[in-house]
Motif scaffolding. Sequence first.
Motif, PDB file in Angstrom:
ATOM      1  N   LEU A 290      -8.928   1.156   9.697  1.00 14.96           N
ATOM      2  CA  LEU A 290      -9.309   1.978   8.771  1.00 14.96           C
ATOM      3  C   LEU A 290      -9.740   1.144   7.319  1.00 14.96           C
ATOM      4  O   LEU A 290     -10.669   1.887   6.689  1.00 14.96           O
ATOM      5  CB  LEU A 290      -8.257   2.912   8.225  1.00 14.96           C
ATOM      6  N   ALA A 291      -9.480   0.039   7.227  1.00 14.81           N
ATOM      7  CA  ALA A 291      -9.776  -0.624   5.968  1.00 14.81           C
ATOM      8  C   ALA A 291      -9.720   0.327   4.697  1.00 14.81           C
ATOM      9  O   ALA A 291     -10.589   0.240   3.990  1.00 14.81           O
ATOM     10  CB  ALA A 291     -11.451  -1.136   6.167  1.00 14.81           C
ATOM     11  N   PRO A 292      -8.640   0.577   4.556  1.00 14.82           N
ATOM     12  CA  PRO A 292      -8.304   1.725   3.258  1.00 14.82           C
ATOM     13  C   PRO A 292      -8.519   0.975   1.846  1.00 14.82           C
ATOM     14  O   PRO A 292      -8.360  -0.368   1.704  1.00 14.82           O
ATOM     15  CB  PRO A 292      -6.907   1.983   3.485  1.00 14.82           C
ATOM     16  N   ASP A 293      -8.950   1.497   1.041  1.00 13.94           N
ATOM     17  CA  ASP A 293      -9.008   1.114  -0.310  1.00 13.94           C
ATOM     18  C   ASP A 293      -7.691   1.075  -1.213  1.00 13.94           C
ATOM     19  O   ASP A 293      -7.325   0.259  -2.054  1.00 13.94           O
ATOM     20  CB  ASP A 293      -9.912   1.945  -1.228  1.00 13.94           C
ATOM     21  N   VAL A 294      -6.811   2.023  -0.878  1.00 13.46           N
ATOM     22  CA  VAL A 294      -5.628   2.329  -1.428  1.00 13.46           C
ATOM     23  C   VAL A 294      -4.532   2.514  -0.156  1.00 13.46           C
ATOM     24  O   VAL A 294      -4.943   3.335   0.789  1.00 13.46           O
ATOM     25  CB  VAL A 294      -5.392   3.689  -2.155  1.00 13.46           C
ATOM     26  N   VAL A 295      -3.347   1.721  -0.261  1.00 17.24           N
ATOM     27  CA  VAL A 295      -2.260   1.928   0.730  1.00 17.24           C
ATOM     28  C   VAL A 295      -1.029   2.558   0.046  1.00 17.24           C
ATOM     29  O   VAL A 295      -0.544   1.917  -0.984  1.00 17.24           O
ATOM     30  CB  VAL A 295      -2.158   0.824   1.700  1.00 17.24           C
ATOM     31  N   VAL A 296      -0.374   3.623   0.526  1.00 16.51           N
ATOM     32  CA  VAL A 296       0.781   4.055  -0.013  1.00 16.51           C
ATOM     33  C   VAL A 296       1.873   3.922   0.970  1.00 16.51           C
ATOM     34  O   VAL A 296       1.645   4.225   2.251  1.00 16.51           O
ATOM     35  CB  VAL A 296       0.792   5.910  -0.433  1.00 16.51           C
ATOM     36  N   VAL A 297       2.942   3.110   0.628  1.00 12.60           N
ATOM     37  CA  VAL A 297       3.948   2.703   1.776  1.00 12.60           C
ATOM     38  C   VAL A 297       5.118   3.499   1.289  1.00 12.60           C
ATOM     39  O   VAL A 297       5.807   3.492   0.426  1.00 12.60           O
ATOM     40  CB  VAL A 297       4.240   1.066   1.538  1.00 12.60           C
ATOM     41  N   ALA A 298       5.636   4.355   2.319  1.00 10.19           N
ATOM     42  CA  ALA A 298       6.944   5.260   2.087  1.00 10.19           C
ATOM     43  C   ALA A 298       7.800   5.010   3.315  1.00 10.19           C
ATOM     44  O   ALA A 298       7.983   5.696   4.123  1.00 10.19           O
ATOM     45  CB  ALA A 298       6.533   6.548   2.047  1.00 10.19           C
ATOM     46  N   THR A 299       8.366   3.725   3.328  1.00  9.56           N
ATOM     47  CA  THR A 299       9.158   3.419   4.695  1.00  9.56           C
ATOM     48  C   THR A 299      10.552   2.670   3.885  1.00  9.56           C
ATOM     49  O   THR A 299      10.492   2.417   2.663  1.00  9.56           O
ATOM     50  CB  THR A 299       8.605   2.195   5.519  1.00  9.56           C
ATOM     51  N   PRO A 300      11.498   2.602   4.700  1.00  6.57           N
ATOM     52  CA  PRO A 300      12.846   1.995   3.868  1.00  6.57           C
ATOM     53  C   PRO A 300      12.687   0.617   3.574  1.00  6.57           C
ATOM     54  O   PRO A 300      11.672   0.047   3.707  1.00  6.57           O
ATOM     55  CB  PRO A 300      13.826   2.115   5.445  1.00  6.57           C
ATOM     56  N   PRO A 301      13.667   0.028   2.831  1.00  2.00           N
ATOM     57  CA  PRO A 301      13.634  -1.075   2.020  1.00  2.00           C
ATOM     58  C   PRO A 301      13.510  -2.094   3.232  1.00  2.00           C
ATOM     59  O   PRO A 301      14.070  -2.075   4.142  1.00  2.00           O
ATOM     60  CB  PRO A 301      14.973  -1.266   1.562  1.00  2.00           C
ATOM     61  N   GLY A 302      12.870  -3.457   2.891  1.00  2.00           N
ATOM     62  CA  GLY A 302      12.687  -4.274   3.589  1.00  2.00           C
ATOM     63  C   GLY A 302      11.413  -4.270   4.479  1.00  2.00           C
ATOM     64  O   GLY A 302      10.226  -5.031   4.319  1.00  2.00           O
ATOM     65  N   THR A 303      11.115  -3.242   5.426  1.00  2.00           N
ATOM     66  CA  THR A 303      10.055  -2.883   6.029  1.00  2.00           C
ATOM     67  C   THR A 303       8.740  -2.572   5.148  1.00  2.00           C
ATOM     68  O   THR A 303       7.744  -2.969   5.036  1.00  2.00           O
ATOM     69  CB  THR A 303      10.067  -1.670   7.146  1.00  2.00           C
ATOM     70  N   ALA A 304       9.043  -1.956   3.886  1.00  2.00           N
ATOM     71  CA  ALA A 304       8.313  -1.507   2.764  1.00  2.00           C
ATOM     72  C   ALA A 304       7.685  -2.658   2.290  1.00  2.00           C
ATOM     73  O   ALA A 304       6.404  -2.873   1.898  1.00  2.00           O
ATOM     74  CB  ALA A 304       9.025  -0.847   1.724  1.00  2.00           C
ATOM     75  N   LEU A 305       8.423  -3.894   1.809  1.00  2.00           N
ATOM     76  CA  LEU A 305       7.693  -4.902   1.159  1.00  2.00           C
ATOM     77  C   LEU A 305       6.953  -5.725   2.279  1.00  2.00           C
ATOM     78  O   LEU A 305       5.823  -6.189   1.620  1.00  2.00           O
ATOM     79  CB  LEU A 305       9.218  -5.923   0.754  1.00  2.00           C
ATOM     80  N   VAL A 306       7.179  -5.633   3.493  1.00  2.00           N
ATOM     81  CA  VAL A 306       6.426  -6.330   4.275  1.00  2.00           C
ATOM     82  C   VAL A 306       5.252  -5.848   4.447  1.00  2.00           C
ATOM     83  O   VAL A 306       3.957  -6.533   4.423  1.00  2.00           O
ATOM     84  CB  VAL A 306       7.151  -6.674   5.841  1.00  2.00           C
ATOM     85  N   ALA A 307       5.183  -4.482   4.468  1.00  2.00           N
ATOM     86  CA  ALA A 307       3.815  -3.724   4.803  1.00  2.00           C
ATOM     87  C   ALA A 307       3.160  -3.670   3.483  1.00  2.00           C
ATOM     88  O   ALA A 307       1.759  -3.738   3.542  1.00  2.00           O
ATOM     89  CB  ALA A 307       4.202  -2.413   5.297  1.00  2.00           C
ATOM     90  N   ALA A 308       3.844  -3.627   2.429  1.00  2.00           N
ATOM     91  CA  ALA A 308       2.998  -3.827   1.089  1.00  2.00           C
ATOM     92  C   ALA A 308       2.214  -5.030   0.703  1.00  2.00           C
ATOM     93  O   ALA A 308       1.138  -4.762   0.313  1.00  2.00           O
ATOM     94  CB  ALA A 308       4.023  -3.328  -0.008  1.00  2.00           C
ATOM     95  N   ARG A 309       2.933  -6.156   1.250  1.00  2.00           N
ATOM     96  CA  ARG A 309       2.277  -7.420   0.938  1.00  2.00           C
ATOM     97  C   ARG A 309       1.114  -7.524   2.237  1.00  2.00           C
ATOM     98  O   ARG A 309       0.232  -8.078   1.650  1.00  2.00           O
ATOM     99  CB  ARG A 309       3.343  -8.549   1.097  1.00  2.00           C
ATOM    100  N   ALA A 310       1.399  -7.121   3.106  1.00  2.00           N
ATOM    101  CA  ALA A 310       0.304  -7.271   4.303  1.00  2.00           C
ATOM    102  C   ALA A 310      -0.723  -6.415   3.694  1.00  2.00           C
ATOM    103  O   ALA A 310      -2.016  -6.806   3.898  1.00  2.00           O
ATOM    104  CB  ALA A 310       0.758  -6.712   5.568  1.00  2.00           C
ATOM    105  N   ALA A 311      -0.773  -5.091   3.309  1.00  2.00           N
ATOM    106  CA  ALA A 311      -1.876  -4.245   2.750  1.00  2.00           C
ATOM    107  C   ALA A 311      -2.339  -4.884   1.728  1.00  2.00           C
ATOM    108  O   ALA A 311      -3.913  -4.823   1.591  1.00  2.00           O
ATOM    109  CB  ALA A 311      -1.207  -3.067   2.394  1.00  2.00           C
ATOM    110  N   ALA A 312      -1.851  -5.406   0.613  1.00  2.00           N
ATOM    111  CA  ALA A 312      -2.508  -6.238  -0.502  1.00  2.00           C
ATOM    112  C   ALA A 312      -3.307  -7.184  -0.093  1.00  2.00           C
ATOM    113  O   ALA A 312      -4.320  -7.660  -0.621  1.00  2.00           O
ATOM    114  CB  ALA A 312      -1.209  -6.607  -1.387  1.00  2.00           C
TER     115      ALA A 312
END
Length: 311
Positions: free
Chosen positions: A57-79
Amino acid sequence: MRRVLLIGSGEVGAKHAHSLTRTDGMDLVGVADPAPVVAPPAGVLLLTRWETALERLAPDVVVVATPPGTALVAARAAARSGATVLVEKPVTLDPADLAPEPEDNRIFVAFQPHFAPGLAALLEQQPTARQAAVTLVCRRDRAYYRSWRTHYATAGGVLHQQAIHGLALALRLLPPSPIASCTAEVHRVRQWAESEDRITATIAFDDAAVLTVDARVDSVDQTRRHEVTLHLDDGQHVHVRGRNLEAGLDDPLSAPGDLELRQAMYRALPAGAPGPRHPSLFPLPQLRRTLEVIDYAYRTARNVSEAGTAA
């Protein structure tokens, strides 16, 4: 129009989906969740893996709403993919996880109450507070403590899940000095989960600043509120009010709703190259101090066990 990917479709993810689809300039193009609790809005693509969603999807914005731990991994990958990222608190339970990484300047923590009336001007002025008090009174039922929220190791406690909005706000204005001492008590009454029902703490810092906390999630009769009182160096007392800080510095009777605050937060997310940012946005690196204070309070707290009183 900014293309948005939502990672996580549970209770909190559903709130984001509802708000994003009602925010001008935001186009929710996909939801990533292997087992969504809430179905995505009609017409929004559902994918099982967030890694696939980022690539496809190549998004411009990613909103991460997952439990702690998973959230950080996904957020950094998206960034790292080039997106601007908004991630739900508490992001992680371990302050050490927030050792700086290059992509962190594209990640912001979802503290929508920090967009309450008057707070942007206060945060832009950056007055110094020497005393701060965070008060939380709310009610969580048994259904709230399910799946990952059952265990402290996966969800943290009241300070991670509930009072963190006020704590993060207070710590933005207290001097960034080391913790000198902490006196805290943790009360467990209902025993529905490993988390506590109430925590009180007095945290003193090396520069004589003091932060007090009284946070409880077992209240039935008391008025529900989440507030911060600040005593500034110039003698002013600032009172941030509301059920969840949403009244800010204004009259609680005219406080904006959750949708309005979320929309303001989405619109404040920067696009393109880093530059001046909305003062209410909470950069991920700032969260480390908040988590260090929370971690210290729990590590030094005296545990008070009481007979279960759940109905």
